[in-house]
Design a protein around this motif. Structure first.
Motif, PDB file in Angstrom:
ATOM      1  N   THR A  62       0.633  16.956  12.876  1.00 58.46           N
ATOM      2  CA  THR A  62       1.522  18.006  13.392  1.00 58.46           C
ATOM      3  C   THR A  62       0.794  19.343  13.358  1.00 58.46           C
ATOM      4  O   THR A  62       0.104  19.638  12.370  1.00 58.46           O
ATOM      5  CB  THR A  62       2.802  18.062  12.525  1.00 58.46           C
ATOM      6  OG1 THR A  62       3.426  16.777  12.578  1.00 58.46           O
ATOM      7  CG2 THR A  62       3.779  19.120  13.010  1.00 58.46           C
ATOM      8  N   ILE A  98      10.373   8.341  10.548  1.00 57.16           N
ATOM      9  CA  ILE A  98       9.018   7.788  10.389  1.00 57.16           C
ATOM     10  C   ILE A  98       8.088   8.713   9.598  1.00 57.16           C
ATOM     11  O   ILE A  98       7.408   8.265   8.669  1.00 57.16           O
ATOM     12  CB  ILE A  98       8.417   7.476  11.789  1.00 57.16           C
ATOM     13  CG1 ILE A  98       9.241   6.388  12.484  1.00 57.16           C
ATOM     14  CG2 ILE A  98       6.949   7.073  11.666  1.00 57.16           C
ATOM     15  CD1 ILE A  98       8.871   6.125  13.931  1.00 57.16           C
ATOM     16  N   GLU A 136      11.970   2.876  -1.341  1.00 62.48           N
ATOM     17  CA  GLU A 136      11.108   2.441  -2.452  1.00 62.48           C
ATOM     18  C   GLU A 136      11.112   3.480  -3.575  1.00 62.48           C
ATOM     19  O   GLU A 136      11.238   3.147  -4.751  1.00 62.48           O
ATOM     20  CB  GLU A 136       9.655   2.274  -1.955  1.00 62.48           C
ATOM     21  CG  GLU A 136       9.257   0.875  -1.538  1.00 62.48           C
ATOM     22  CD  GLU A 136       9.467  -0.140  -2.639  1.00 62.48           C
ATOM     23  OE1 GLU A 136      10.023  -1.187  -2.311  1.00 62.48           O
ATOM     24  OE2 GLU A 136       9.107   0.092  -3.825  1.00 62.48           O
ATOM     25  N   ALA A 141       6.723  12.131   7.267  1.00 57.96           N
ATOM     26  CA  ALA A 141       7.019  12.637   5.912  1.00 57.96           C
ATOM     27  C   ALA A 141       7.338  11.469   4.965  1.00 57.96           C
ATOM     28  O   ALA A 141       8.090  11.620   4.000  1.00 57.96           O
ATOM     29  CB  ALA A 141       8.171  13.642   5.938  1.00 57.96           C
ATOM     30  N   GLY A 142       6.786  10.311   5.258  1.00 56.61           N
ATOM     31  CA  GLY A 142       7.090   9.080   4.530  1.00 56.61           C
ATOM     32  C   GLY A 142       8.193   8.350   5.271  1.00 56.61           C
ATOM     33  O   GLY A 142       9.242   8.950   5.548  1.00 56.61           O
ATOM     34  N   ALA A 189      -4.397   3.950   7.722  1.00 60.62           N
ATOM     35  CA  ALA A 189      -3.588   4.164   6.507  1.00 60.62           C
ATOM     36  C   ALA A 189      -2.571   5.279   6.709  1.00 60.62           C
ATOM     37  O   ALA A 189      -2.936   6.435   6.909  1.00 60.62           O
ATOM     38  CB  ALA A 189      -4.492   4.511   5.328  1.00 60.62           C
ATOM     39  N   GLY A 190      -1.272   4.875   6.678  1.00 59.27           N
ATOM     40  CA  GLY A 190      -0.190   5.859   6.790  1.00 59.27           C
ATOM     41  C   GLY A 190       0.632   5.845   5.505  1.00 59.27           C
ATOM     42  O   GLY A 190       0.414   6.642   4.601  1.00 59.27           O
ATOM     43  N   SER A 191       1.532   4.850   5.426  1.00 56.70           N
ATOM     44  CA  SER A 191       2.345   4.733   4.202  1.00 56.70           C
ATOM     45  C   SER A 191       1.461   4.507   2.977  1.00 56.70           C
ATOM     46  O   SER A 191       1.731   5.028   1.898  1.00 56.70           O
ATOM     47  CB  SER A 191       3.305   3.541   4.320  1.00 56.70           C
ATOM     48  OG  SER A 191       4.073   3.641   5.483  1.00 56.70           O
ATOM     49  N   THR A 238      -5.016  11.018  11.954  1.00 52.14           N
ATOM     50  CA  THR A 238      -4.227  10.886  13.182  1.00 52.14           C
ATOM     51  C   THR A 238      -2.788  11.355  12.980  1.00 52.14           C
ATOM     52  O   THR A 238      -2.334  11.472  11.840  1.00 52.14           O
ATOM     53  CB  THR A 238      -4.276   9.435  13.722  1.00 52.14           C
ATOM     54  OG1 THR A 238      -3.781   9.445  15.072  1.00 52.14           O
ATOM     55  CG2 THR A 238      -3.448   8.461  12.883  1.00 52.14           C
ATOM     56  N   PHE A 239      -2.122  11.611  14.104  1.00 43.62           N
ATOM     57  CA  PHE A 239      -0.716  12.049  14.147  1.00 43.62           C
ATOM     58  C   PHE A 239      -0.512  13.381  13.411  1.00 43.62           C
ATOM     59  O   PHE A 239       0.493  13.546  12.704  1.00 43.62           O
ATOM     60  CB  PHE A 239       0.225  11.007  13.509  1.00 43.62           C
ATOM     61  CG  PHE A 239       0.160   9.613  14.073  1.00 43.62           C
ATOM     62  CD1 PHE A 239      -0.054   9.393  15.418  1.00 43.62           C
ATOM     63  CD2 PHE A 239       0.355   8.509  13.241  1.00 43.62           C
ATOM     64  CE1 PHE A 239      -0.088   8.101  15.936  1.00 43.62           C
ATOM     65  CE2 PHE A 239       0.331   7.208  13.749  1.00 43.62           C
ATOM     66  CZ  PHE A 239       0.104   7.013  15.100  1.00 43.62           C
ATOM     67  N   MET A 290      -3.010  13.758   6.187  1.00 41.11           N
ATOM     68  CA  MET A 290      -3.120  12.633   5.250  1.00 41.11           C
ATOM     69  C   MET A 290      -3.379  11.343   6.035  1.00 41.11           C
ATOM     70  O   MET A 290      -4.263  10.566   5.717  1.00 41.11           O
ATOM     71  CB  MET A 290      -1.810  12.466   4.455  1.00 41.11           C
ATOM     72  CG  MET A 290      -1.465  13.631   3.580  1.00 41.11           C
ATOM     73  SD  MET A 290       0.232  13.514   2.945  1.00 41.11           S
ATOM     74  CE  MET A 290       1.133  14.343   4.204  1.00 41.11           C
ATOM     75  N   THR A 291      -2.556  11.136   7.079  1.00 42.54           N
ATOM     76  CA  THR A 291      -2.547   9.852   7.795  1.00 42.54           C
ATOM     77  C   THR A 291      -3.853   9.593   8.547  1.00 42.54           C
ATOM     78  O   THR A 291      -4.416  10.494   9.152  1.00 42.54           O
ATOM     79  CB  THR A 291      -1.370   9.840   8.792  1.00 42.54           C
ATOM     80  OG1 THR A 291      -0.186  10.178   8.081  1.00 42.54           O
ATOM     81  CG2 THR A 291      -1.208   8.489   9.468  1.00 42.54           C
ATOM     82  N   LEU A 332       9.566  15.200  20.749  1.00 43.46           N
ATOM     83  CA  LEU A 332       8.843  16.351  20.173  1.00 43.46           C
ATOM     84  C   LEU A 332       7.730  16.816  21.108  1.00 43.46           C
ATOM     85  O   LEU A 332       6.580  16.993  20.683  1.00 43.46           O
ATOM     86  CB  LEU A 332       8.254  16.007  18.802  1.00 43.46           C
ATOM     87  CG  LEU A 332       9.194  15.895  17.599  1.00 43.46           C
ATOM     88  CD1 LEU A 332       8.402  15.722  16.313  1.00 43.46           C
ATOM     89  CD2 LEU A 332      10.115  17.102  17.474  1.00 43.46           C
TER      90      LEU A 332
END
Ligand SMILES: Cc1cc2nc3c(=O)[nH]c(=O)nc-3n(C[C@H](O)[C@H](O)[C@H](O)COP(=O)(O)OP(=O)(O)OC[C@H]3O[C@@H](n4cnc5c(N)ncnc54)[C@H](O)[C@@H]3O)c2cc1C
Length: 385
Positions: A164, A367, A377, A369-370, A136-138, A161-162, A131-132, A210
């Motif tokens: 897993t 950070i 929120e 998984a949301g 755009a992440g959050s 990016t990022f 997704m990330t 990790l």
């Protein structure tokens, strides 16, 4: 850890736990240090998990899964991986089975299910979810990776990016924009296969923790994705993500409690051995109180998590409950990590000590998984509705 009765598990579950524990002791713990150096677990380990039925516990037997419609078995696997202190595997394997695979089970076409699920369940194919993006992440609606409709296929361009399991990934659930506008209805999910031309992977990132996790970037350069690889309906991707993220957050929460217990257990052993001022450091009131505080908090976390596992089994876990669990348990994990390092003194800062690794590994739990701010929120949204 006090031995508070855990009413959710019966003899079948405990038998399963024993087999999982024996597998982890033989096939995971002895290799973790080497995997940390390699920045990834071995492909062979995935196949061994598959051979033992530990990938896709809940997947139907027609695809090679165990067909067990009981999340408690999955929870045991996550818990035992966490208790081993091998955080990389404790995150990567469940991400494949309990986060990526549900997208295929719930939304893939029959053809895609037949093509990918048996290989994912056997461990031949490794799954990831992307997704990330760098920008755009959050803010998921801000993603830019595009999928252009070309009739019988989509053409995907962009980057993620990022991710897993990214470097080893063979099949990736990719969030794309099927319309270039800022709207939840503009997001769709596609399955991208390692063999598709134009799909490339970056090298695994140098992360704070990790280290056994092959987190990396993914690049899409005019990748042709057949329409058979669309998950569910076009424009419904955001809705699917919001639905599936509840289980993802529960998985993170369960790993957090187990990793917290691992750190506390290691610390209890350490303080009994270590001496200062001619006595065991376990005799200092500060040590005793810190251990007691952590034990009390983790027991509370364990029973709370057990309750959520049962709620999820009954289909009653909603987004806010899962967000609260992820927020609560990962904050606790990080607090425990910090206290445990402190009780180890300088040794707690040395990589060869499990508690040092667990400290470094814990931080990202608040950070991904949301972020925990996004979790708050989501909780607030429900309270104020
Ligand atoms: C090791 C690792 C593994 C990961 N694995 C995956 C993966 O497999 N797949 C995947 O898609 N992503 C993955 N991620 C990405 C992860 O989910 C994102 O990093 C995360 O969602 C935050 O996005 P960001 O990094 O862009 O931070 P930003 O969104 O830029 O956030 C920066 C800060 O702003 C805060 N913030 C943002 N919006 C708000 C708001 N509305 N209210 C209050 N505060 C806000 C955040 O909480 C944070 O503190 C992984 C990340 C890491 C580090």
């Amino acid at each position: 850890m006090f031995g508070l009765p855990r009413t959710l598990y019966n003899d079948d579950h405990e038998l399963f736990r024993e087999s999982v524990r024996a597998f982890i002791e033989k096939e995971i713990t002895p290799h973790n240090a080497e995997w940390e150096k390699n920045k990834m677990v071995s492909r062979e380990s995935w196949k061994k998990l598959g051979e033992n039925g530990f990938l896709g516990i809940q997947a139907p037997e027609e695809y090679g899964g165990m067909g067990i419609n009981d999340f408690r078995f999955t929870a045991i696997l996550i818990e035992e991986l966490g208790l081993s202190g091998c955080s990389g595997p404790a995150i990567g394997y469940p991400l494949h089975s309990d986060i990526v695979m549900p997208y295929l089970l719930h939304y893939a076409t029959q053809g895609a299910k037949e093509k990918y699920l048996p290989k994912m369940i056997s461990g031949e194919y490794i799954g990831a979810v992307a997704m990330t993006e760098p920008g755009a992440g959050s803010d998921l609606q801000g993603i830019r990776t595009s999928a252009e409709d070309m009739g019988d296929h989509y053409v995907v361009n962009g980057s993620k990016t990022f991710i897993t399991n990214g470097y080893l990934s063979d099949v990736v659930v990719v969030a794309v924009k099927t319309e270039q506008k800022r709207s939840s209805k503009a997001i769709s999910l596609l399955l991208v296969d390692k063999d598709m031309a134009g799909f490339k992977k970056g090298v695994p990132f140098e992360k704070v923790g990790l280290h056994a996790q092959d987190t990396c970037e993914l690049f899409f350069d005019n990748v042709k994705v057949p329409k058979e690889n669309v998950l569910g309906k076009v424009g419904e991707g955001f809705k699917y993500l919001m639905t599936e993220l509840a289980q993802e957050r529960l998985v993170v929460a369960l790993a957090a409690v187990a990793l917290g217990e691992y750190m506390l257990k290691s610390t209890i052993e350490y303080v009994k051995e270590r001496k200062a001022f001619e006595k065991s450091i376990s005799e200092f009131q500060n040590t005793r109180f810190k251990l007691a505080e952590m034990m009390a908090a983790l027991e509370q976390g364990r029973i709370y998590s057990d309750h959520l596992v049962m709620l999820h089994n009954e289909g009653k876990l909603d987004s806010a409950m899962a967000s609260a669990a992820k927020y609560n348990m990962t904050e606790l994990q990080c607090k425990v990590a910090d206290e445990c390092v402190q009780l180890h003194g300088g040794y707690g800062y040395m990589w060869e000590y499990g508690v040092a690794r667990a400290y470094a590994d814990a931080r990202v739990q608040r950070i991904y998984a949301g972020t925990n701010e996004i979790m708050k929120e989501l909780i607030a949204r429900k309270i104020l509705k």
